[in-house]
Design a protein around this motif. Structure first.
Motif, PDB file in Angstrom:
ATOM      1  N   ARG A 290      -4.671   5.656   0.058  1.00 46.61           N
ATOM      2  CA  ARG A 290      -3.857   4.488   0.404  1.00 46.61           C
ATOM      3  C   ARG A 290      -4.146   4.029   1.829  1.00 46.61           C
TER       4      ARG A 290
ATOM      5  N   HIS B  78       0.812  -1.218   0.000  1.00 38.99           N
ATOM      6  CA  HIS B  78       0.000   0.000   0.000  1.00 38.99           C
ATOM      7  C   HIS B  78       0.848   1.272   0.000  1.00 38.99           C
ATOM      8  N   ASP B  79       2.165   1.094  -0.090  1.00 43.25           N
ATOM      9  CA  ASP B  79       3.066   2.243  -0.150  1.00 43.25           C
ATOM     10  C   ASP B  79       2.809   3.188   1.018  1.00 43.25           C
TER      11      ASP B  79
END
Length: 678
Positions: free
Chosen positions: A531, A346-347
């Motif tokens: 995110r 998900h960075d």
């Protein structure tokens, strides 16, 4: 007696904590116990025929000085304990229990309330409900017992009060007395915000460098980020050793024999009242009603979570092995590799998120949400409270006071762990009436320097919303009698408002308005927000499994004969479940405070999930309107859930709000387990 202990003179009716001294509590307890005893005796011995006014209503105010004293003392004992207060707890726990037994087991009171019930059709619906609940409480307390059974019940209640106090204090001692120093060479993987918190914890204890404590807001991120597997293991073992005789307090804080005795006494108490076991006794007045209903829900969700955990476990084990570590994933590994996976998929980086989740910003989000849903306005004011960290707000609507709200947000060595909501004063309409004074307590990591912003994790922000959901149950309460106001509802209904309110944290419009950078003031970038929301169910299999293990062990403890060795029974339940070794119970028996530091959640830890079935369905009511702030749905939520207390049975309140029974579908969907379940 210091009048400030019972006749509060602080701003907006608050106690003046700066005028209260520990040595004043013992004589105050003596006097208030006598006053309460005399007041109840006058009701029981009243020569007038029993009526609602001279019996049921009179009991609602008979112990008011004692209630106020207990509110002050137990708030201090939980948030700012010290040796004097701990000794007072040990001294007066059996005294208070003996008083409670004398009142609730008085056959004269039972007869009077039963007589009032004979004419229940003449009462208003709320007065009838109060009378029914009062009679049920007396019956379930043993008012119908006689002779040896009566004496034994009183002795059991006194002993349980002592044991639960000892259990709670042992956990607090183990938490307070443990620190693990982390050398500069062992800081690999720890983000700057966590290092600052660890150094602040060291300074608070007069230690050099940086330390890990057993504060959840500190130890969980350490387990998520520390590259040193050896240190993660040491920290995890210390965390799970609380109360088992190998923690910081050693054998003196061993809660295992205490837990065994508590379970034995609860079982005996239930059998004295004619129930086959404690679970049958405890669940009778709850929405679930029977242990079989609880087990059915938990088992259905367990099956879905187990499939997710097996898949996640394989992926995390591959990551472990890729680091050159052979063998199985251990409990001190799961959070570390799950966090690495979350960052990769998900960075996401906590260091990037936290500047947008300051405590002040999230308090603003909580208050703004309450204003948009229910029209509440908040005004912060100064008051002499128990710690300089505690903050106070007056809450109004249309110029009318609704409540006073206190927030004690930061961890201290003297504060017990966890987060909770309590009240110093309950809402009621007796005489000129009164509004609630409600307290939210959390254990967030304080800022490194005075005046610096306090950064929250995403879980911390959820906790803030959760506890204020409980607060709303007090703030919006609108009933006549204190014993049925606010959160005085069925245990498996009480978590509905708190868990429901968490949903608003995850609304993009709330984050866009309030998640602003602590330094630049810029709003959280939409890409980062998306995110975060996409990752909110990351590792949900782990969270669901560790919770269900605790809930199912709690239920097993209280069904059938009590285990002579609770630890063996715990192991047996987990083995029967096929519980993964790498995911132990969220709360192992020796520090399972929900279950053993009082009866509140005993045979009732399941209630979080029972309520979650409803909270997921309740939020669907807003989503069906296409607006998380739909005014009509919010009005119905207040009308039938938040304002009613226990003035109607919980299942009736739910049906009036939602007009149908809740289903597990929304819960599984919310936890991203629906595809596994199907």
């Amino acid at each position: 007696m210091n009048p400030e202990l019972t006749n509060w003179t602080g701003p907006l009716g608050l106690p003046r904590f700066d005028l209260i001294r520990d040595e004043e509590f013992a004589p105050a307890f003596e006097e208030c116990l006598k006053l309460a005893g005399d007041a109840v005796e006058a009701i029981a011995a009243n020569p007038e025929p029993p009526s609602f006014s001279n019996t049921v209503a009179a009991l609602e105010t008979a112990e008011e000085p004692l209630n106020r004293l207990c509110a002050v003392f137990y708030n201090l004992a939980g948030t700012d304990s010290n040796p004097a207060r701990e000794e007072l707890q040990r001294q007066f726990a059996p005294r208070l229990a003996a008083h409670g037994s004398k009142v609730s087991m008085d056959p004269r009171l039972f007869d009077r309330v039963e007589a009032v019930m004979q004419d229940k059709d003449a009462l208003s619906p709320e007065d009838r409900r109060l009378t029914e609940l009062t009679l049920r409480g007396l019956r379930r307390s043993g008012a119908g017992l006689t002779g040896d059974a009566r004496e034994r019940m009183a002795a059991i209640r006194e002993r349980l009060a002592v044991l639960s106090t000892d259990f709670s204090q042992n956990v607090l001692t183990d938490e307070r007395d443990f620190t693990m120093a982390v050398a500069d060479a062992e800081l690999g993987g720890l983000p700057d915000w966590l290092l600052r918190a660890m150094r602040a914890a060291a300074r608070e204890r007069g230690l050099p460098g940086q330390v890990v404590t057993l504060n959840r807001s500190l130890i969980v991120p350490f387990l998520e980020h520390a590259q040193s597997r050896a240190l993660r293991e040491l920290a995890w073992r210390a965390w799970t050793a609380r109360g088992n005789g190998s923690g910081a307090g050693g054998e003196a804080t061993d809660n295992r024999p205490i837990a065994a005795e508590i379970l034995k006494l609860r079982h005996e108490r239930a059998q004295l009242l004619g129930y086959p076991d404690f679970a049958s006794y405890k669940l009778e007045p709850e929405m679930a009603a029977r242990a079989e209903n609880v087990e059915a829900l938990l088992t259905e969700v367990w099956q879905a979570a187990r499939g997710r955990v097996e898949s996640d476990g394989r992926k995390l084990t591959e990551m472990l092995n890729a680091d050159g570590i052979n063998g199985a994933l251990e409990p001190w590994d799961w959070r570390y590799y799950a966090e690495r996976r979350r960052q990769a998929e998900h960075d996401l980086d906590e260091a990037e998120i936290k500047p947008y989740l300051t405590l002040d910003a999230m308090i603003g989000a909580v208050f703004d949400t309450a204003q948009r849903l229910f029209g509440l306005e908040m005004r912060e004011f100064s008051a002499p409270l128990w710690s300089p960290d505690v903050r106070a707000w007056e809450i109004t609507r249309n110029g009318q006071q609704m409540a006073v709200f206190l927030g004690d947000f930061f961890a201290r060595p003297s504060k017990r762990s966890g987060a909770w909501c309590s009240s110093l004063r309950q809402q009621h309409k007796i005489g000129s009436g009164q509004r609630a004074i409600v307290v939210n307590v959390c254990n967030f990591t304080p800022p490194e320097e005075t005046g610096a912003p306090a950064y929250l994790s995403w879980d911390d922000a959820h906790t803030l919303f959760h506890e204020f959901g409980h607060a709303l149950h007090h703030i919006l309460s609108d009933v006549g009698w204190p014993s049925i106001s606010g959160t005085s509802v069925a245990r498996d209904f009480v978590e509905l408002p708190s868990q429901l309110f968490e949903h608003w944290l995850e609304q993009p419009e709330v984050l866009d308005r309030h998640a602003r950078h602590a330094v630049t003031g810029e709003p959280m970038p939409a890409a980062l927000r998306d995110r975060i929301l996409a990752a909110r169910n990351a590792d949900q299999g782990f969270a669901t499994t560790e919770y269900l293990e605790s809930a199912l062990v709690d239920l097993a403890f209280h069904r059938g004969e009590p285990p002579a060795d609770p630890m063996a029974r715990q192991a047996e339940v987990l083995a029967d479940l096929g519980a993964p070794k790498a995911i132990p119970m969220r709360h192992a028996t020796p520090h399972f405070a929900h279950v053993f530091s009082g009866d509140g959640y005993s045979a009732g830890y399941y209630s979080y999930m029972w309520s979650e079935v409803m909270d997921a369905d309740a939020f669907e009511a807003f989503m069906e309107k296409g607006d998380a702030f739909d005014p009509e749905t919010a009005r119905r939520l207040e009308q039938w859930i938040l304002s009613k207390g226990d003035s109607l049975p919980a299942d009736e309140l739910w049906l009036k709000f939602r007009e149908r029974k809740p289903g597990v579908h929304a819960l599984l969907k919310g936890r991203d387990l629906l595809d596994v379940a199907s």
